[in-house]
Design a protein around this motif. Structure first.
Motif, mmCIF file in Angstrom:
data_model
loop_
_atom_site.group_PDB
_atom_site.id
_atom_site.type_symbol
_atom_site.label_atom_id
_atom_site.label_comp_id
_atom_site.label_asym_id
_atom_site.label_seq_id
_atom_site.Cartn_x
_atom_site.Cartn_y
_atom_site.Cartn_z
ATOM 1 N N ARG A 248 -0.726 10.272 6.382
ATOM 2 C CA ARG A 248 0.213 9.362 7.039
ATOM 3 C C ARG A 248 0.646 8.243 6.095
ATOM 4 N NH1 ARG A 248 -3.684 9.920 11.021
ATOM 5 N NH2 ARG A 248 -4.477 7.805 10.650
ATOM 6 N N SER A 249 -0.324 7.696 5.349
ATOM 7 C CA SER A 249 -0.051 6.517 4.531
ATOM 8 C C SER A 249 0.755 6.826 3.283
ATOM 9 C CB SER A 249 -1.368 5.848 4.130
ATOM 10 O OG SER A 249 -2.083 5.419 5.266
ATOM 11 N N TYR A 250 0.542 8.012 2.684
ATOM 12 C CA TYR A 250 1.137 8.273 1.377
ATOM 13 C C TYR A 250 2.136 9.421 1.349
ATOM 14 C CZ TYR A 250 -2.719 5.221 0.214
ATOM 15 O OH TYR A 250 -3.586 4.152 0.183
ATOM 16 N N TRP B 45 -5.438 10.029 7.548
ATOM 17 C CA TRP B 45 -4.976 8.690 7.208
ATOM 18 C C TRP B 45 -4.216 8.691 5.890
ATOM 19 C CZ3 TRP B 45 -5.586 5.238 3.227
ATOM 20 C CH2 TRP B 45 -5.212 3.918 3.477
ATOM 21 N N CYS B 46 -4.728 9.404 4.891
ATOM 22 C CA CYS B 46 -4.047 9.486 3.594
ATOM 23 C C CYS B 46 -2.695 10.179 3.727
ATOM 24 C CB CYS B 46 -4.924 10.239 2.594
ATOM 25 S SG CYS B 46 -6.399 9.330 2.067
ATOM 26 N N ALA C 246 4.630 7.901 5.295
ATOM 27 C CA ALA C 246 5.104 6.507 5.297
ATOM 28 C C ALA C 246 6.322 6.249 4.419
ATOM 29 C CB ALA C 246 3.963 5.573 4.912
ATOM 30 N N ASN D 220 0.855 -1.184 0.000
ATOM 31 C CA ASN D 220 0.000 0.000 0.000
ATOM 32 C C ASN D 220 0.886 1.227 0.000
ATOM 33 O OD1 ASN D 220 -2.115 1.837 0.241
ATOM 34 N ND2 ASN D 220 -2.151 1.689 2.473
ATOM 35 N N ASN D 221 1.064 1.828 -1.158
ATOM 36 C CA ASN D 221 1.830 3.068 -1.254
ATOM 37 C C ASN D 221 1.140 3.987 -2.261
ATOM 38 O OD1 ASN D 221 2.735 2.279 -3.932
ATOM 39 N ND2 ASN D 221 4.242 0.942 -2.922
ATOM 40 N N ILE E 19 -8.820 2.216 -0.516
ATOM 41 C CA ILE E 19 -8.346 2.441 0.848
ATOM 42 C C ILE E 19 -9.272 1.782 1.878
ATOM 43 C CG2 ILE E 19 -7.214 4.587 0.191
ATOM 44 C CD1 ILE E 19 -9.439 6.104 1.591
ATOM 45 N N GLY F 75 2.898 3.696 7.836
ATOM 46 C CA GLY F 75 2.199 2.947 6.809
ATOM 47 C C GLY F 75 1.260 1.906 7.390
ATOM 48 N N THR F 76 0.427 1.331 6.544
ATOM 49 C CA THR F 76 -0.506 0.303 6.990
ATOM 50 C C THR F 76 0.157 -1.066 6.947
ATOM 51 O OG1 THR F 76 -1.367 -0.013 4.753
ATOM 52 C CG2 THR F 76 -2.480 1.601 6.140
#
Length: 304
Positions: free
Chosen positions: A256-258, A253-254, A261, A94-95, A184, A268-269
């Motif tokens: 942090r994740s993209y 969340w987006c 991360a 998930n990136n 997502i 990341g998740t």
């Protein structure tokens, strides 16, 4: 929707201000189309058909397509092999690159269930086939008419620009964002779990703007429920869901994740529970390109 779109025809100088609003309204039309196909807006079938024709124009595609790709397929397989919209077709990472390109990959694989659905309607359900043709005709015909009006008003170049910002860009934004939401809400979730199959976002602002679309676990467990009842449904199952799969802020969340991360992997998740390619039987599913037809045989089952 028509006021914002047609205002850009009347006053092209307002495009920089109104086009972003048009994008939000087109996305809303996509969410409405999703809800309309799960829980029809009206009791009268003809009114529901008119509703589908109307929102198709702003969403960017005839709304019947939700039935073969979403109602009959995604809700049956829920990100497992057989789901045309799986998040892990070529990788379970998930990136930002996987998330951004998911729209193009998912669109390609969803085209086959749509074609098969149309072919089956043509063979065995003439009224449904006529509705499908009607949706395509109205959707394409109205866009062609609006292109013609814009060109008549402003000439070829400026007219195409006006139509592009008033209708085309919002529609593309809606289509891409709807699929991004699907990505997502399922990436790194556990489709084998009773309640951990989806990621939910319970922030009030997002769910106010998008008709509780963030409460995805509740929607999957009660797909026929009206969207306005999902708050109560989510509250009942929330204690049973893994804490990582209920997020307050969609944008947080987006970010942090993209954004974070790639530099700080801890943001990341991670896979929650069993991966979609690890069924309870213990036999891992590998969705290699050469094996797709065999592994996605469940799509054919959904069509019939």
């Amino acid at each position: 929707m028509p006021v914002v779109a047609l205002a850009q025809y009347a006053r092209p100088e307002l495009i920089p201000y109104l086009s972003p609003l048009g994008c939000y309204l087109a996305l809303s039309a996509g969410v409405i189309a999703h809800n309309h196909n799960h829980c029809p807006t009206f009791k009268n079938r003809r009114l529901n058909l008119l509703m589908g024709l109307w929102i198709s124009h702003f969403y960017g595609y005839p709304t019947f397509a939700w039935v073969p790709t979403h109602n009959l397929n995604h809700h049956k397989f829920v990100n497992k092999a057989g789901d045309a919209t799986i998040t892990w077709r070529y990788t379970n990472k998930n990136n930002w690159l996987v998330a951004f390109t998911y729209f193009f990959i998912s669109s390609y694989w969803q085209s086959d269930p749509i074609k098969q659905y149309i072919a089956k309607a043509r063979r065995s359900n003439p009224p449904l086939f006529r509705q499908i043709i009607l949706q395509y005709g109205v959707w394409a015909g109205l866009h062609l008419a609006l292109i013609g009006v814009a060109i008549a008003m402003y000439g070829l170049g400026r007219g195409l620009m006006v139509w592009t910002f008033a209708f085309l860009i919002p529609a593309l934004f809606a289509l891409w964002t709807i699929m991004f939401f699907n990505y997502i809400q399922h990436v790194h979730t556990d489709p084998w779990s009773e309640h951990d199959h989806s990621r939910s976002f319970d922030g009030k602002f997002l769910n106010f703007l998008l008709f509780n679309n963030g409460l995805h676990a509740a929607h999957h467990e009660m797909p026929g429920a009206h969207w306005s009842t999902l708050d109560e449904a989510h509250a009942r199952i929330a204690p049973l869901i893994h804490p990582e799969l209920i997020q307050r802020s969609f944008f947080g969340w987006c970010f942090r994740s993209y954004v974070l991360a790639p530099f700080f992997p801890s943001f990341g998740t991670k896979q929650i529970g069993r991966a979609p390619f690890e069924p309870p039987t213990g036999e891992a599913v590998r969705l290699a390109a050469a094996d797709v037809d065999a592994l996605e045989s469940g799509i054919n089952a959904a069509r019939t």
